[in-house]
Design a protein around this motif. Structure first.
Motif, PDB file in Angstrom:
ATOM      1  N   LEU A 161     -10.115  -0.701  -2.537  1.00 58.74           N
ATOM      2  CA  LEU A 161      -8.836  -1.402  -2.522  1.00 58.74           C
ATOM      3  C   LEU A 161      -8.978  -2.809  -1.952  1.00 58.74           C
ATOM      4  O   LEU A 161      -8.332  -3.750  -2.435  1.00 58.74           O
ATOM      5  N   ASP A 162      -9.823  -2.965  -0.947  1.00 56.26           N
ATOM      6  CA  ASP A 162     -10.057  -4.299  -0.379  1.00 56.26           C
ATOM      7  C   ASP A 162     -10.701  -5.224  -1.403  1.00 56.26           C
ATOM      8  O   ASP A 162     -10.366  -6.410  -1.490  1.00 56.26           O
ATOM      9  N   GLN A 165      -8.172  -6.294  -3.756  1.00 53.18           N
ATOM     10  CA  GLN A 165      -7.193  -7.153  -3.090  1.00 53.18           C
ATOM     11  C   GLN A 165      -7.695  -8.587  -2.910  1.00 53.18           C
ATOM     12  O   GLN A 165      -7.014  -9.552  -3.263  1.00 53.18           O
ATOM     13  N   THR A 190      -4.118   1.962  -6.665  1.00 52.52           N
ATOM     14  CA  THR A 190      -3.319   2.685  -5.677  1.00 52.52           C
ATOM     15  C   THR A 190      -2.564   3.833  -6.319  1.00 52.52           C
ATOM     16  O   THR A 190      -2.405   4.901  -5.717  1.00 52.52           O
ATOM     17  N   GLY A 194      -3.061   7.456  -5.126  1.00 55.02           N
ATOM     18  CA  GLY A 194      -1.897   7.932  -4.394  1.00 55.02           C
ATOM     19  C   GLY A 194      -1.090   9.005  -5.084  1.00 55.02           C
ATOM     20  O   GLY A 194      -0.229   9.632  -4.464  1.00 55.02           O
ATOM     21  N   ALA A 233       4.367   5.487   0.787  1.00 57.06           N
ATOM     22  CA  ALA A 233       4.679   4.125   1.208  1.00 57.06           C
ATOM     23  C   ALA A 233       3.661   3.109   0.696  1.00 57.06           C
ATOM     24  O   ALA A 233       4.027   2.008   0.274  1.00 57.06           O
ATOM     25  N   GLU A 234       2.369   3.455   0.736  1.00 53.55           N
ATOM     26  CA  GLU A 234       1.340   2.515   0.284  1.00 53.55           C
ATOM     27  C   GLU A 234       1.460   2.229  -1.208  1.00 53.55           C
ATOM     28  O   GLU A 234       1.318   1.078  -1.648  1.00 53.55           O
ATOM     29  N   THR A 235       1.710   3.280  -1.985  1.00 53.12           N
ATOM     30  CA  THR A 235       1.879   3.101  -3.426  1.00 53.12           C
ATOM     31  C   THR A 235       3.148   2.315  -3.720  1.00 53.12           C
ATOM     32  O   THR A 235       3.163   1.451  -4.604  1.00 53.12           O
ATOM     33  N   ARG A 236       4.193   2.600  -2.974  1.00 50.60           N
ATOM     34  CA  ARG A 236       5.460   1.868  -3.143  1.00 50.60           C
ATOM     35  C   ARG A 236       5.247   0.371  -2.917  1.00 50.60           C
ATOM     36  O   ARG A 236       5.702  -0.465  -3.705  1.00 50.60           O
ATOM     37  N   SER A 237       4.536   0.038  -1.857  1.00 47.13           N
ATOM     38  CA  SER A 237       4.292  -1.362  -1.532  1.00 47.13           C
ATOM     39  C   SER A 237       3.492  -2.057  -2.632  1.00 47.13           C
ATOM     40  O   SER A 237       3.818  -3.177  -3.050  1.00 47.13           O
ATOM     41  N   ALA A 238       2.437  -1.389  -3.113  1.00 51.58           N
ATOM     42  CA  ALA A 238       1.600  -1.978  -4.162  1.00 51.58           C
ATOM     43  C   ALA A 238       2.393  -2.175  -5.454  1.00 51.58           C
ATOM     44  O   ALA A 238       2.250  -3.193  -6.145  1.00 51.58           O
TER      45      ALA A 238
END
Length: 374
Positions: A161-162, A165, A190, A194, A233-238
């Motif tokens: 992911l990094d 990113q 993600t 996720g 939450a992480e998937t939502r943010s992405a």
């Protein structure tokens, strides 16, 4: 869900199937119509490809070599006269063969699928009384060797992911495109990690399928059934980060509904997703061959380790049979069984156990042993 994408794929394979049936004996069309209600068009197309390979073998290297030059001339009567050995020879043939300029190698799973196609074909005409024998049913299926399931470890997930990113490890050529695809690529990776979504499900997701109020989205499973997957939450943010960018893109006509777009502003293809996963995974986990399906397996592994609920994993991954899930995550089950063996103690520490791990011999009693009749 907007079915345009799936309707398009259905039409494409239906067209390919109809073109392929023109190369096969007429009764193959009858077979396809007979199984239409219980199979997908992709399955029927695969059957047609396998039947063509079988008929080509018969007229080139098999029982009809020198008798039939055109596979369309093969009759059901000729097929009814085939013996078990003819099908064993076919399975041996498809292990490695050359047709025209194309070289083909089939391993156990591909050979088993071809034999399963012939079994279904013969069974259909046997039930209709048009064949008197079903020799494929008497041929043993090739032994399927279970593959080691390759998954990403937590540190590899973070690096993957990094890398998507920041793009720091990408080549100069890759960085030129990375600035345009960064948010999309992070969202795709993600989503795989996720939710455990399949690649065919991911490319078919439309904008209207995502519900941020409930943190869920609608997908179309294999076979055409619709399902709802929740995301964290992480998937939502992405997804939100990418959605802001996606709303500013004017897609080409016919691709307006697609969530994920290519640089050409078309719905992203399966091949493009495979390539982007391969690109980032080669940098994050160079010793592993990572595909979208491996990301799905990584999600399933994490979910099972956290919950220990094989039925939950099967439900979220969309497996119709929990045994499919159990087979894929058998290694994890074995780890849990070993843990169970270690945590159970049958006795408290016994003082008679020496450092060597051997029990000490009890001291002899000063009293003589009593025996019967003493």
């Amino acid at each position: 869900m907007d079915e345009n994408y799936y309707e398009l794929k259905h039409k494409q394979y239906l067209t390919k199937l109809r073109e392929l049936l023109k190369q096969l004996p007429p009764y193959c069309g009858e077979f396809m119509r007979g199984i239409e209600n219980n199979t997908s068009v992709l399955t029927r197309y695969g059957y047609a490809v396998d039947l063509r390979t079988f008929f080509q073998f018969l007229v080139s290297d098999g029982a009809f070599a020198g008798l039939n030059s055109d596979i369309r001339s093969i009759t059901l009567e000729q097929l009814d006269a085939l013996k078990i050995v003819d099908f064993e020879l076919f399975i041996e043939y498809v292990t490695y063969y050359i047709h025209g300029d194309k070289e083909t190698i089939n391993k156990e799973r591909a050979k088993a699928r071809k034999l399963a196609t012939l079994r279904s074909f013969y069974k259909y005409f046997y039930k209709k009384g048009m064949l008197n024998n079903t020799p494929p049913a008497l041929v043993d299926l090739p032994k399927i060797h279970q593959k080691n399931i390759i998954r990403l470890e937590p540190d590899e997930i973070a690096r993957l992911l990094d890398t998507a990113q920041d793009g720091g490890s990408l080549s100069a050529g890759q960085k030129k495109y990375h600035q345009y695809t960064r948010l999309r690529d992070v969202a795709i990776l993600t989503l795989f990690l996720g939710t455990g979504i399949r690649i065919s499900e991911l490319v078919g997701v439309n904008l209207e399928d995502v519900n941020f109020m409930a943190d869920e989205f609608c997908i179309t499973r294999k076979g055409g059934n619709q399902d709802i997957l929740a995301f964290g939450a992480e998937t939502r943010s992405a997804l939100l980060n990418y959605m802001k960018e996606r709303e500013a893109i004017t897609s080409l006509p016919g691709h307006e509904a697609a969530l994920f777009l290519s640089i050409q502003r078309k719905r992203i293809s399966v091949r493009a997703v495979e390539n982007l996963v391969k690109k980032y995974a080669a940098l994050a986990a160079p010793l592993k061959t990572i595909t979208p399906h491996k990301l799905r397996s990584t999600y399933g592994t994490m979910l099972y380790r956290e919950t220990g609920d094989i039925y939950l994993v099967a439900d979220v991954l969309g497996h119709k049979d929990v045994n499919t899930t159990r087979k894929h995550y058998a290694a994890i089950s074995e780890d849990r069984r070993r843990l169970a063996a270690k945590v159970i103690k049958l006795r408290e520490d016994d003082e008679r156990i020496t450092n060597s791990g051997q029990p000490e011999k009890p001291e002899k009693s000063e009293q003589p042993c009593q025996t019967d009749g003493a």
